[in-house]
Motif scaffolding. Structure first.
Motif, PDB file in Angstrom:
ATOM      1  N   LEU A  17       0.830  -1.198   0.000  1.00  0.00           N
ATOM      2  CA  LEU A  17       0.000   0.000   0.000  1.00  0.00           C
ATOM      3  C   LEU A  17       0.871   1.258   0.000  1.00  0.00           C
ATOM      4  N   ALA A  18       1.966   1.237   0.752  1.00  0.00           N
ATOM      5  CA  ALA A  18       2.903   2.366   0.762  1.00  0.00           C
ATOM      6  C   ALA A  18       3.538   2.548  -0.612  1.00  0.00           C
ATOM      7  N   VAL A  19       3.913   1.451  -1.244  1.00  0.00           N
ATOM      8  CA  VAL A  19       4.502   1.522  -2.591  1.00  0.00           C
ATOM      9  C   VAL A  19       3.480   2.095  -3.565  1.00  0.00           C
ATOM     10  N   VAL A  30      13.003   2.572  -5.122  1.00  0.00           N
ATOM     11  CA  VAL A  30      12.982   1.476  -4.158  1.00  0.00           C
ATOM     12  C   VAL A  30      13.911   1.751  -2.981  1.00  0.00           C
ATOM     13  N   GLN A  31      15.133   2.215  -3.259  1.00  0.00           N
ATOM     14  CA  GLN A  31      16.092   2.481  -2.177  1.00  0.00           C
ATOM     15  C   GLN A  31      15.578   3.562  -1.236  1.00  0.00           C
ATOM     16  N   ALA A  32      15.100   4.659  -1.793  1.00  0.00           N
ATOM     17  CA  ALA A  32      14.631   5.775  -0.966  1.00  0.00           C
ATOM     18  C   ALA A  32      13.419   5.369  -0.134  1.00  0.00           C
ATOM     19  N   LEU A  33      12.505   4.633  -0.737  1.00  0.00           N
ATOM     20  CA  LEU A  33      11.310   4.219  -0.012  1.00  0.00           C
ATOM     21  C   LEU A  33      11.660   3.218   1.087  1.00  0.00           C
ATOM     22  N   ARG A  42      14.688  -5.594  -0.220  1.00  0.00           N
ATOM     23  CA  ARG A  42      14.046  -6.784  -0.796  1.00  0.00           C
ATOM     24  C   ARG A  42      12.539  -6.784  -0.523  1.00  0.00           C
ATOM     25  N   ASP A  43      12.139  -6.277   0.650  1.00  0.00           N
ATOM     26  CA  ASP A  43      10.705  -6.210   0.964  1.00  0.00           C
ATOM     27  C   ASP A  43       9.992  -5.244   0.025  1.00  0.00           C
ATOM     28  N   VAL A  44      10.607  -4.114  -0.234  1.00  0.00           N
ATOM     29  CA  VAL A  44      10.003  -3.118  -1.128  1.00  0.00           C
ATOM     30  C   VAL A  44      10.014  -3.651  -2.561  1.00  0.00           C
ATOM     31  N   LEU A  45      11.092  -4.307  -2.965  1.00  0.00           N
ATOM     32  CA  LEU A  45      11.137  -4.910  -4.305  1.00  0.00           C
ATOM     33  C   LEU A  45      10.059  -5.976  -4.461  1.00  0.00           C
ATOM     34  N   ASP A  60       8.207   1.073 -15.267  1.00  0.00           N
ATOM     35  CA  ASP A  60       9.008   2.117 -14.612  1.00  0.00           C
ATOM     36  C   ASP A  60       8.677   2.248 -13.125  1.00  0.00           C
ATOM     37  N   LEU A  61       7.785   1.386 -12.629  1.00  0.00           N
ATOM     38  CA  LEU A  61       7.307   1.401 -11.250  1.00  0.00           C
ATOM     39  C   LEU A  61       6.475   2.644 -10.918  1.00  0.00           C
TER      40      LEU A  61
END
Length: 194
Positions: A17-19, A30-33, A42-45, A60-61
């Motif tokens: 949901l945050a992504v 991904v890194q910043a988030l 890895r969790d965000v990916l 492009d996400l």
């Protein structure tokens, strides 16, 4: 394209949901988030991958707005309340009021106009049987199924004489179906505990 249920399952996770929220503004970094959320990258990916599978993120996400619109088009339409779907006899004007303030079984807002509010309250009073005593927590539970501000609805029901309260117990004393009240008045009162 994912079905609305598949999309709901895809976003029913705090990280996903945050992504998704971040993707509204543009491509997700991904890194910043991950740093902001204090999570492993890895969790965000993993979350971005699941949202891509559901069709909500593009390569492009970034949020795929057209896919989101497509899901919205697939959602079932909820009919407004109609006089025939509600217990009791409702005039055309009353049915229009109920249709304005109910979507399905949910009360969208408590009317500020007293006349309209009384019609809505008469509908809600039908959820309680004449002659049955209800503990306050059960009244709260029933009213909460219709609207989050159950305390105001409970107070209005008492103020308008549709329910009476004594010692934390409530019972229906007004509203539609007068013949049911008369029949219950002659019989033994029942208690309804929860």
């Amino acid at each position: 394209m994912a079905t609305p249920l598949e999309v709901l399952r895809a976003v029913a996770d705090p990280v996903r949901l945050a992504v998704l929220g971040r993707s509204v503004a543009g491509p997700v970094d991904v890194q910043a988030l991950a740093a902001e959320l204090q999570l492993d990258e890895r969790d965000v990916l993993g979350a971005t991958g699941r949202l891509r599978e559901a069709g909500l993120l593009d390569s492009d996400l970034a949020l795929d707005r057209e896919a989101l619109r497509g899901v919205a088009r697939e959602l079932p339409r909820v009919e407004a309340a109609s006089a025939t779907a509600l217990a009791g006899e409702w005039s055309e004007e009353e049915a229009a009021i109920l249709g304005r303030f109910f979507v399905g079984d949910r009360l969208t807002e408590v009317p500020s106009s007293r006349a309209k509010r009384v019609v809505v309250l008469e509908r809600l009073a039908q959820e309680f049987e004449v002659g049955v005593r209800y503990p306050e927590r059960q009244v709260n539970f029933v009213l909460q199924l219709f609207h989050a501000d159950y305390a105001a609805l409970r107070r209005y029901l008492v103020d308008e004489g549709l329910m009476t309260r004594a010692d934390g117990v409530y019972w229906r004393t007004g509203g539609r179906m007068a013949e049911a009240r008369e029949g219950a008045a002659g019989g033994k009162e029942r208690s309804h505990g929860a």
